[in-house]
Scaffold this motif. Sequence first.
Motif, PDB file in Angstrom:
ATOM      1  N   GLY A  79       2.388  23.368 114.335  1.00 51.65           N
ATOM      2  CA  GLY A  79       2.392  21.939 113.983  1.00 51.65           C
ATOM      3  C   GLY A  79       2.164  21.652 112.509  1.00 51.65           C
ATOM      4  N   GLN A  80       1.752  22.653 111.747  1.00 47.43           N
ATOM      5  CA  GLN A  80       1.490  22.434 110.311  1.00 47.43           C
ATOM      6  C   GLN A  80       2.757  22.740 109.518  1.00 47.43           C
ATOM      7  N   LEU A  81       3.209  21.778 108.757  1.00 45.84           N
ATOM      8  CA  LEU A  81       4.456  21.959 108.009  1.00 45.84           C
ATOM      9  C   LEU A  81       4.180  22.715 106.707  1.00 45.84           C
ATOM     10  N   ARG A  82       4.889  23.832 106.538  1.00 46.27           N
ATOM     11  CA  ARG A  82       4.686  24.655 105.331  1.00 46.27           C
ATOM     12  C   ARG A  82       6.047  25.021 104.735  1.00 46.27           C
ATOM     13  N   VAL A  83       6.806  24.010 104.361  1.00 46.29           N
ATOM     14  CA  VAL A  83       8.133  24.271 103.808  1.00 46.29           C
ATOM     15  C   VAL A  83       8.016  24.628 102.328  1.00 46.29           C
ATOM     16  N   VAL A  84       9.062  25.237 101.816  1.00 43.60           N
ATOM     17  CA  VAL A  84       9.106  25.565 100.387  1.00 43.60           C
ATOM     18  C   VAL A  84      10.380  24.956  99.809  1.00 43.60           C
ATOM     19  N   GLU A  85      10.219  24.125  98.795  1.00 43.02           N
ATOM     20  CA  GLU A  85      11.370  23.475  98.162  1.00 43.02           C
ATOM     21  C   GLU A  85      12.253  24.544  97.522  1.00 43.02           C
ATOM     22  N   GLY A  86      13.530  24.527  97.851  1.00 41.08           N
ATOM     23  CA  GLY A  86      14.467  25.485  97.256  1.00 41.08           C
ATOM     24  C   GLY A  86      14.569  26.800  98.021  1.00 41.08           C
ATOM     25  N   TYR A  87      13.851  26.912  99.128  1.00 41.69           N
ATOM     26  CA  TYR A  87      13.872  28.163  99.915  1.00 41.69           C
ATOM     27  C   TYR A  87      15.218  28.369 100.610  1.00 41.69           C
ATOM     28  N   GLY A  88      15.877  27.276 100.993  1.00 38.73           N
ATOM     29  CA  GLY A  88      17.148  27.383 101.727  1.00 38.73           C
ATOM     30  C   GLY A  88      18.263  27.930 100.853  1.00 38.73           C
ATOM     31  N   ARG A  89      19.290  28.422 101.515  1.00 37.57           N
ATOM     32  CA  ARG A  89      20.444  28.989 100.788  1.00 37.57           C
ATOM     33  C   ARG A  89      21.707  28.209 101.141  1.00 37.57           C
ATOM     34  N   PHE A  90      22.642  28.218 100.233  1.00 41.17           N
ATOM     35  CA  PHE A  90      23.973  27.703 100.557  1.00 41.17           C
ATOM     36  C   PHE A  90      24.685  28.773 101.376  1.00 41.17           C
ATOM     37  N   VAL A  91      25.195  28.392 102.530  1.00 42.72           N
ATOM     38  CA  VAL A  91      25.875  29.354 103.401  1.00 42.72           C
ATOM     39  C   VAL A  91      27.365  29.039 103.405  1.00 42.72           C
ATOM     40  N   GLU A  92      28.153  29.994 103.011  1.00 41.31           N
ATOM     41  CA  GLU A  92      29.600  29.790 102.980  1.00 41.31           C
ATOM     42  C   GLU A  92      30.153  29.712 104.403  1.00 41.31           C
ATOM     43  N   THR A  93      31.158  28.879 104.584  1.00 38.15           N
ATOM     44  CA  THR A  93      31.789  28.750 105.896  1.00 38.15           C
ATOM     45  C   THR A  93      33.234  29.265 105.782  1.00 38.15           C
ATOM     46  N   PRO A  94      33.506  30.413 106.366  1.00 39.52           N
ATOM     47  CA  PRO A  94      34.851  30.995 106.239  1.00 39.52           C
ATOM     48  C   PRO A  94      35.908  30.182 106.989  1.00 39.52           C
ATOM     49  N   VAL A  95      37.129  30.252 106.500  1.00 41.60           N
ATOM     50  CA  VAL A  95      38.222  29.515 107.151  1.00 41.60           C
ATOM     51  C   VAL A  95      38.643  30.194 108.453  1.00 41.60           C
ATOM     52  N   PHE A  96      39.503  29.508 109.156  1.00 43.05           N
ATOM     53  CA  PHE A  96      40.011  29.943 110.466  1.00 43.05           C
ATOM     54  C   PHE A  96      38.891  30.264 111.464  1.00 43.05           C
TER      55      PHE A  96
END
Length: 572
Positions: free
Chosen positions: A457-474
């Motif tokens: 229940g305790q929020l411990r996020v880190v700003e900038g932790y996420g990544r951009f994930v490429e989405t392949p075609v088809f």
Amino acid sequence: MTTPVKKVPIHLQSSQNRLLIKNGTIVNEDETTDEDIYIEDGIIKQMGTNLIIPGGTRVIDARGRYILPGGIDPHTHFDFEFMGTKTADSFYSGTKAAVAGGTTMIIDFVFPKKGESLLDAFYEYRQKADGKVCCDYSLHVVLPHWSTQIKRDMEILTKEHGINSFKMFMAYDFMLNDAELYSAFEQCQNLGAVAQVHAENGSIIAKNAERLVAQGIVGPEGHELSRPEEVEAEAVNRACVIAKQVNCPLYVVHVMSKSATRALDFHRMCGARVYGETLVAALGTDGTNYKHECFHHSAGHVLSPPLRSDPSTPMALMNYLAQDVLQLTGSDNCTFNKSQKEMGRDDFRKIPNGVNGVEDRMSVIWEKGVNTGILTPCRFVAVTSTNAAKIFNLYPRKGCIAVGSDADIVIWNGNATRTISAQTHRQAVDFNIFEGMTCHGVAEYVIVNGRVCLDDGQLRVVEGYGRFVETPVFPPYVYNPQELDSIKPIREHINDVDLAPKLNKIKLIDDPCPTPTFPDSYVSTPTMRGMRPEGQRNIQESTFSLTEELDPERKSSIRVRNPPGGKSSKFW
Ligand code: URQ
Ligand code: ZN
Ligand code: ZN
């Protein structure tokens, strides 16, 4: 050149890079199992019982809890300038709130400003988001008009920047006409991208709104009056017809009405590869709010297409999700504070469009879907995570709990309750369309790429932790469903029914066309329901084999069918 995957700083990895989740019930879209999960360096490394794990591993006891794939919200707008103002939620506050509610990945929209190129807008969004996101994200790109330059930029975005979806509008002053939609869909089809449409007839809306204002109807109730269901359904049908001409798969964003769903269903039953996303707003509340005497309350519910005044709509849409007439849910989180909604105090056309939902989507859909017995827990996972991963070609890296997948996991307490309020939510906006709703079903732990970001229940996020994930075609789910069968695992049992004792209470819609605002001939009958056009796979039957496909060593070695830059069977 592909956009680089951001590295997680060592100090964030080291303290929590080994995790064992014990004694929980894992819910995937196709089955539930009682297994432990061992996670290392952000990846699910082992699943089973009596696992042998290294010392020093943190253990979370999930007894009595469901373990779900992290939610994927395929529709958000953060740090977004729209209708003369900017959303209250940024990529930081928005993704922080997402994680708090059990969503571990979002897909936002690159929205080019007037005159800006798609590529410049894309770079700008990457810059805005990369340093702020608390969870992984991908991007769709809006086509604000049609031109040969746009056509070229689409190719570059798909080949070099990990984009596989484009949104076109059929309303607002940046809408595309039918010929332009035709060309844009054709280019999507050529590139193997997913074409998305905002389906409303913009010309009719403009005329209706003009007439209403001339009659003195200027309050938020005019918003819905100017955009009736048939105006949405007509556009859905037209978009499907245009997509069919060029054999382009089509994804209809924010399907908000029974009529629009029936239009979509007609084309699905004819074998078209069309997919429908509805919103948690449409499932959790309705258009009767537009008649509320308080302007802040009614304007706070304004989004497009609008919530529907027919109070049976939320339940109908939930049933459509259960029956795979609709495939997935988003939030369309696009928040504006009360002071910003004031811009339309004297003219509903100027109320900035958009509502909250990114934080509450999982809880509200559990409450209104699973708790009522309409959705099984497995179907809940499908419509909040797996189907988004499949449509946007992120599966099986995302959208499932399996060896080799990213450790994006929610430990969910189906018995705990929480009451939603703008006073306590994590979003930056000062209004919540679900105010006062008590939901049974709460995220207790949320693990993002192996890191415990909501910890008991305790929020411990880190700003900038996420990544951009490429989405392949088809994406195979969209472009070649048969191909998916080759990556099926053998899973032995389906025991989802055990988990949904209320399943016998499911009330499927006997008559899927109670209000014939869309022509009868366009509605599938109950007999047609369940029949699947040739070549279209029944996703309820699908089970995926990951064991052969995934190298548990690194996520970068996950084999995808169509990696960025084109089709190949190589690892990326
Ligand atoms: O249409 C959308 O998706 C955005 C631009 C605004 N939000 C909304 O009213 N649905
Ligand atoms: Zn839209
Ligand atoms: Zn939107």
